[in-house]
Design a protein around this motif. Structure first.
Motif, mmCIF file in Angstrom:
data_model
loop_
_atom_site.group_PDB
_atom_site.id
_atom_site.type_symbol
_atom_site.label_atom_id
_atom_site.label_comp_id
_atom_site.label_asym_id
_atom_site.label_seq_id
_atom_site.Cartn_x
_atom_site.Cartn_y
_atom_site.Cartn_z
ATOM 1 N N ARG A 98 0.836 -1.280 -0.066
ATOM 2 C CA ARG A 98 -0.045 0.103 -0.132
ATOM 3 C C ARG A 98 0.964 1.254 -0.103
ATOM 4 N NH1 ARG A 98 -5.316 0.319 1.878
ATOM 5 N NH2 ARG A 98 -6.300 -1.844 2.351
ATOM 6 N N ARG A 99 0.157 2.398 -0.291
ATOM 7 C CA ARG A 99 0.908 3.597 -0.307
ATOM 8 C C ARG A 99 1.389 3.959 1.124
ATOM 9 N NH1 ARG A 99 -2.891 6.282 -4.344
ATOM 10 N NH2 ARG A 99 -2.304 5.194 -6.226
ATOM 11 N N ASP A 120 -5.910 2.460 -0.592
ATOM 12 C CA ASP A 120 -5.844 1.142 -1.372
ATOM 13 C C ASP A 120 -5.299 1.493 -2.873
ATOM 14 O OD1 ASP A 120 -6.655 -1.786 -1.246
ATOM 15 O OD2 ASP A 120 -7.283 -0.948 -3.258
ATOM 16 N N ALA A 121 -4.329 0.667 -3.249
ATOM 17 C CA ALA A 121 -3.565 0.808 -4.547
ATOM 18 C C ALA A 121 -4.470 0.822 -5.608
ATOM 19 C CB ALA A 121 -2.507 -0.097 -4.650
ATOM 20 N N LYS A 122 -5.556 0.101 -5.588
ATOM 21 C CA LYS A 122 -6.446 -0.054 -7.000
ATOM 22 C C LYS A 122 -7.909 0.523 -6.632
ATOM 23 C CE LYS A 122 -4.127 -3.969 -8.247
ATOM 24 N NZ LYS A 122 -3.995 -5.508 -8.569
ATOM 25 N N GLN A 124 -10.318 2.994 -4.694
ATOM 26 C CA GLN A 124 -10.502 4.038 -3.528
ATOM 27 C C GLN A 124 -11.420 3.836 -2.720
ATOM 28 O OE1 GLN A 124 -11.192 7.860 -5.392
ATOM 29 N NE2 GLN A 124 -10.648 9.028 -3.636
ATOM 30 N N ALA A 125 -12.639 3.054 -2.784
ATOM 31 C CA ALA A 125 -13.798 2.592 -1.893
ATOM 32 C C ALA A 125 -13.013 1.829 -0.837
ATOM 33 C CB ALA A 125 -14.628 1.859 -2.713
ATOM 34 N N ARG A 126 -11.877 1.397 -0.920
ATOM 35 C CA ARG A 126 -11.476 0.264 0.017
ATOM 36 C C ARG A 126 -10.391 1.282 0.897
ATOM 37 N NH1 ARG A 126 -9.941 -5.361 -2.386
ATOM 38 N NH2 ARG A 126 -9.001 -3.952 -3.981
ATOM 39 N N ASP A 127 -10.326 2.462 0.756
ATOM 40 C CA ASP A 127 -9.480 3.197 1.529
ATOM 41 C C ASP A 127 -10.048 3.339 3.015
ATOM 42 O OD1 ASP A 127 -7.964 4.000 -0.740
ATOM 43 O OD2 ASP A 127 -8.765 6.125 -0.571
ATOM 44 N N MET A 128 -9.060 3.154 3.935
ATOM 45 C CA MET A 128 -9.146 3.406 5.339
ATOM 46 C C MET A 128 -8.894 4.697 6.004
ATOM 47 S SD MET A 128 -7.997 -0.344 6.720
ATOM 48 C CE MET A 128 -6.791 -0.787 5.575
#
Length: 165
Positions: A98-99, A120-122, A124-128
């Motif tokens: 991950r970044r 999340d790398a791919k 954006q909906a999975r960003d925390m």
């Protein structure tokens, strides 16, 4: 038939073994030639032994004993062997490909309340996204508090209390 007789006579007239006990100097002249530099003479077996273990890259100055370095980060003492939560979180992001986490102060000037985004790398909906609920006493402590929130979410089962200050 001459070849057989000459070879049998040379094997019967073998040189006597070296009787010198000194590993560096031979006085009798019967010691065999050293295979290569580094081989050690074994006075018990009366033959050249191996080179022994050669550790590569070891330095005498590498091991400092008794000196315990204590750093002060934002009013928190970080002893030797302890790691800040932001560093642990950065290592986790690197392992998960991950970044690195983005920290942003969301409070007014003079206050320190942070938001952490683990992208999340791919997708954006999975960003925390994590936001601290209270103001910290300074900038560094605010970042470390929100990093702890993120660590509790992503590595909740891992005991990090021994690593952190």
């Amino acid at each position: 038939s001459k070849k057989n007789s000459s070879s049998s006579s040379s094997s019967s007239t073998k040189a006597p073994p070296c009787t010198c006990d000194d590993p560096y100097k031979c006085d009798c002249g019967n010691r065999p030639v050293r295979p290569s530099r580094g081989h050690k003479w074994d006075p018990i077996k009366k033959e050249w032994g191996g080179k022994g273990h050669k550790q590569k890259g070891a330095t005498i100055a590498g091991a400092v004993v008794g000196k315990k370095e204590v750093k002060n980060v934002g009013g928190v003492e970080v002893k030797e062997g302890e790691v800040l939560p932001t560093k642990i979180l950065g290592d986790w992001c690197r392992k998960q490909k991950r970044r690195p986490g983005k920290f942003k102060n969301v409070a007014d000037k003079g206050s320190f309340r942070y938001r952490l985004i683990l992208q999340d790398a791919k997708n954006q909906a999975r960003d925390m996204v994590f936001v601290s609920s209270r103001n910290a006493k300074n900038d560094e402590v605010g970042m470390e508090e929100v990093a702890i929130l993120g660590l509790l979410h992503v590595e909740g089962e891992r005991n990090l209390g021994l690593k952190m200050p």
